[in-house]
Design a protein around this motif. Structure first.
Motif, short mmCIF file in Angstrom:
data_model
loop_
_atom_site.label_atom_id
_atom_site.label_comp_id
_atom_site.label_asym_id
_atom_site.label_seq_id
_atom_site.Cartn_x
_atom_site.Cartn_y
_atom_site.Cartn_z
N THR A 196 0.69 -1.37 -0.22
CA THR A 196 -0.09 -0.31 -0.07
C THR A 196 0.82 1.56 -0.04
O THR A 196 2.37 1.11 -0.35
CB THR A 196 -0.53 -0.12 1.22
OG1 THR A 196 -1.75 1.16 0.55
CG2 THR A 196 -0.40 0.08 2.42
N LEU A 245 -4.95 -1.03 -2.12
CA LEU A 245 -4.03 -2.30 -1.82
C LEU A 245 -3.74 -3.05 -3.02
O LEU A 245 -4.68 -3.47 -4.03
CB LEU A 245 -4.53 -3.16 -0.71
CG LEU A 245 -3.89 -4.41 0.26
CD1 LEU A 245 -2.60 -3.74 0.95
CD2 LEU A 245 -4.90 -5.24 0.69
N ALA A 249 -9.39 1.11 3.00
CA ALA A 249 -9.51 2.00 4.11
C ALA A 249 -11.28 2.52 4.37
O ALA A 249 -11.57 3.39 3.31
CB ALA A 249 -8.53 3.13 4.31
N ALA A 270 0.33 4.96 3.50
CA ALA A 270 -0.03 4.50 4.54
C ALA A 270 0.28 3.19 4.33
O ALA A 270 1.36 2.70 3.92
CB ALA A 270 -1.46 3.52 3.64
N ILE A 310 0.71 -1.18 7.29
CA ILE A 310 0.01 -1.92 7.79
C ILE A 310 0.45 -2.33 8.61
O ILE A 310 1.45 -3.25 8.41
CB ILE A 310 -0.45 -3.53 6.71
CG1 ILE A 310 -1.86 -2.20 5.83
CG2 ILE A 310 -1.79 -3.58 7.62
CD1 ILE A 310 -1.99 -2.70 4.74
N TYR A 356 -4.80 -6.09 12.50
CA TYR A 356 -3.72 -5.57 11.56
C TYR A 356 -4.44 -4.11 11.28
O TYR A 356 -5.36 -3.74 12.06
CB TYR A 356 -3.51 -5.83 10.23
CG TYR A 356 -3.68 -7.50 10.27
CD1 TYR A 356 -2.87 -8.02 9.11
CD2 TYR A 356 -4.79 -8.58 10.29
CE1 TYR A 356 -1.94 -8.83 9.63
CE2 TYR A 356 -3.67 -9.91 10.02
CZ TYR A 356 -2.53 -9.93 9.88
OH TYR A 356 -2.33 -11.11 9.34
N TYR A 365 -3.87 -0.49 10.76
CA TYR A 365 -3.48 0.46 8.80
C TYR A 365 -3.01 1.82 9.79
O TYR A 365 -4.24 3.33 9.73
CB TYR A 365 -4.79 1.24 8.35
CG TYR A 365 -4.68 1.71 7.41
CD1 TYR A 365 -4.32 0.29 6.13
CD2 TYR A 365 -5.33 2.79 7.55
CE1 TYR A 365 -4.84 1.40 5.11
CE2 TYR A 365 -5.23 3.32 5.79
CZ TYR A 365 -5.25 2.55 4.59
OH TYR A 365 -5.82 3.26 3.53
N GLY A 380 -8.02 -5.69 5.01
CA GLY A 380 -8.75 -5.33 5.16
C GLY A 380 -9.74 -6.20 5.12
O GLY A 380 -10.34 -6.66 5.50
N TYR A 425 -10.37 -1.80 6.59
CA TYR A 425 -9.70 -1.41 8.00
C TYR A 425 -10.42 0.04 8.14
O TYR A 425 -10.88 0.70 7.69
CB TYR A 425 -9.13 -0.34 7.69
CG TYR A 425 -7.09 -1.54 7.76
CD1 TYR A 425 -6.97 -1.96 8.64
CD2 TYR A 425 -7.13 -1.86 6.32
CE1 TYR A 425 -5.67 -3.40 8.69
CE2 TYR A 425 -5.91 -3.26 6.22
CZ TYR A 425 -5.37 -3.82 7.29
OH TYR A 425 -4.49 -4.72 7.56
#
Length: 337
Positions: free
Chosen positions: A60, A66, A82, A99, A101, A108, A110, A144, A146
């Motif tokens: 990312t 992603l 996101a 970004a 992770i 996880y 972000y 995600g 997220y």
């Protein structure tokens, strides 16, 4: 991610840069592609997570989208991951920069920079700035989505911050590291602040670790006076060598050249003091790097190249071999998957 020469915004990897950030954030999600070579992806501030749970590499960066790969050679994506709260200070369509992770205690997290152009904060020397801040979202899986946690803000609302990253220090406590932007304080800093145990917010106030002007290699030519230290701090990333030495990658400029540097902590903790290396560690026009280890146990630096093509900033992720076996990080030759 923001620098003295970077007022453009990349919406996503694979999109062209736009000279109109407001327009860029309105663009639809680009179509998903498969088997894309790394050097065909347009992406600033690349971050790669080697996720042991799924045995997948997740990449990312700026734009907040992603990419996924099993071998670092070919990538599938991008996908939207996101999901910030549109009713929060970020608004319905925030810009997303740099970004990252981070897996931590089964979840996880972000870490990213969010900008709401509709909200303004004060600049230290008059005028206003768009509200921009580091924030943290959470997911149960690396891919995600997220979403927000408890606290609506992690850092003061009147402070322009960016490029947040994560580190657990020797005291066992989690910390958020970030840059306080030069456009507000005129001498960018790298700072730390303690995180709550579940990373859902911050505790206390931020502490300055070092300033842009501390660097012996960063330079700015003001055109109308003597050469002086650059103002920009960009992209901190903390690491340890195998000897236990604590280091930090960060980026600034040498005149008009985007440049990757490194500093080391004399105490072995985030508290420092941080001692700047005298010279950059990569070739010119590379920056905003981070380190990751492959599933085969090899260390790599991923960062983006910075090329100005007729006013269009062309940024592409690149890999370099990295050696952490000694007392200092040593960057090797470029690596083509």
């Amino acid at each position: 991610m923001r620098t003295m020469h970077r007022f453009l915004v990349i919406l996503a990897g694979g999109l062209l840069l736009s000279s109109s950030p407001a327009l860029a954030q309105q663009r639809p999600l680009p179509p998903s592609r498969k088997n894309v070579p790394l050097d065909s992806i347009r992406l600033s501030d690349p971050f790669i997570l080697a996720d042991q749970r799924t045995h997948t590499y997740y990449m990312t960066g700026t734009g907040g989208l992603l990419w996924q790969s099993k071998d670092l050679k070919r990538w599938d994506g991008p996908s939207q991951v996101a999901q910030p709260d549109p009713a929060s200070w970020m608004g319905p369509t925030p810009m997303i920069w740099a970004a990252e992770i981070h897996p931590y205690k089964g979840k996880y997290y972000y870490f990213a920079t969010f900008t709401n152009r509709a909200l303004k904060i004060d600049a230290d020397k008059g005028g206003t700035l768009e509200r921009r801040a580091t924030h943290v979202l959470v997911s149960d899986q690396a891919a995600g989505p997220y979403r927000p946690m408890k606290d609506e803000t992690y850092l003061p609302a009147n402070k322009s911050t960016l490029d947040g990253t994560f580190w657990v220090d020797k005291d066992g406590k989690p910390y958020l590291l970030y840059c306080h932007e030069w456009v507000q304080n005129q001498n960018g800093t790298v700072e730390k602040i303690a995180l709550k145990p579940d990373l859902s917010g911050t505790v206390g106030t931020g502490q300055v670790l070092f300033r842009a002007s501390d660097s012996p290699w960063s330079r700015e030519n003001p055109r109308t006076g003597p050469v002086r230290p650059n103002k920009v701090t960009d992209g901190p990333w903390v690491f340890r060598t195998k000897t236990g030495r604590l280091g930090m990658l960060w980026t600034s400029w040498v005149y008009d050249v985007y440049t990757q540097g490194v500093a080391y902590s004399a105490s072995g903790t985030l508290a420092g003091p941080w001692q700047q290396e005298p010279t950059p560690i990569t070739p010119p026009n590379y920056g905003h790097g981070m380190l990751f280890r492959t599933f085969e146990g090899k260390d790599f630096l991923v960062l983006h190249s910075h090329q100005d093509i007729k006013g269009d900033y062309h940024r592409v992720p690149h890999l370099f071999e990295a050696d952490l076996s000694g007392d200092k990080l040593v960057i090797g030759k470029p690596y083509t998957p």
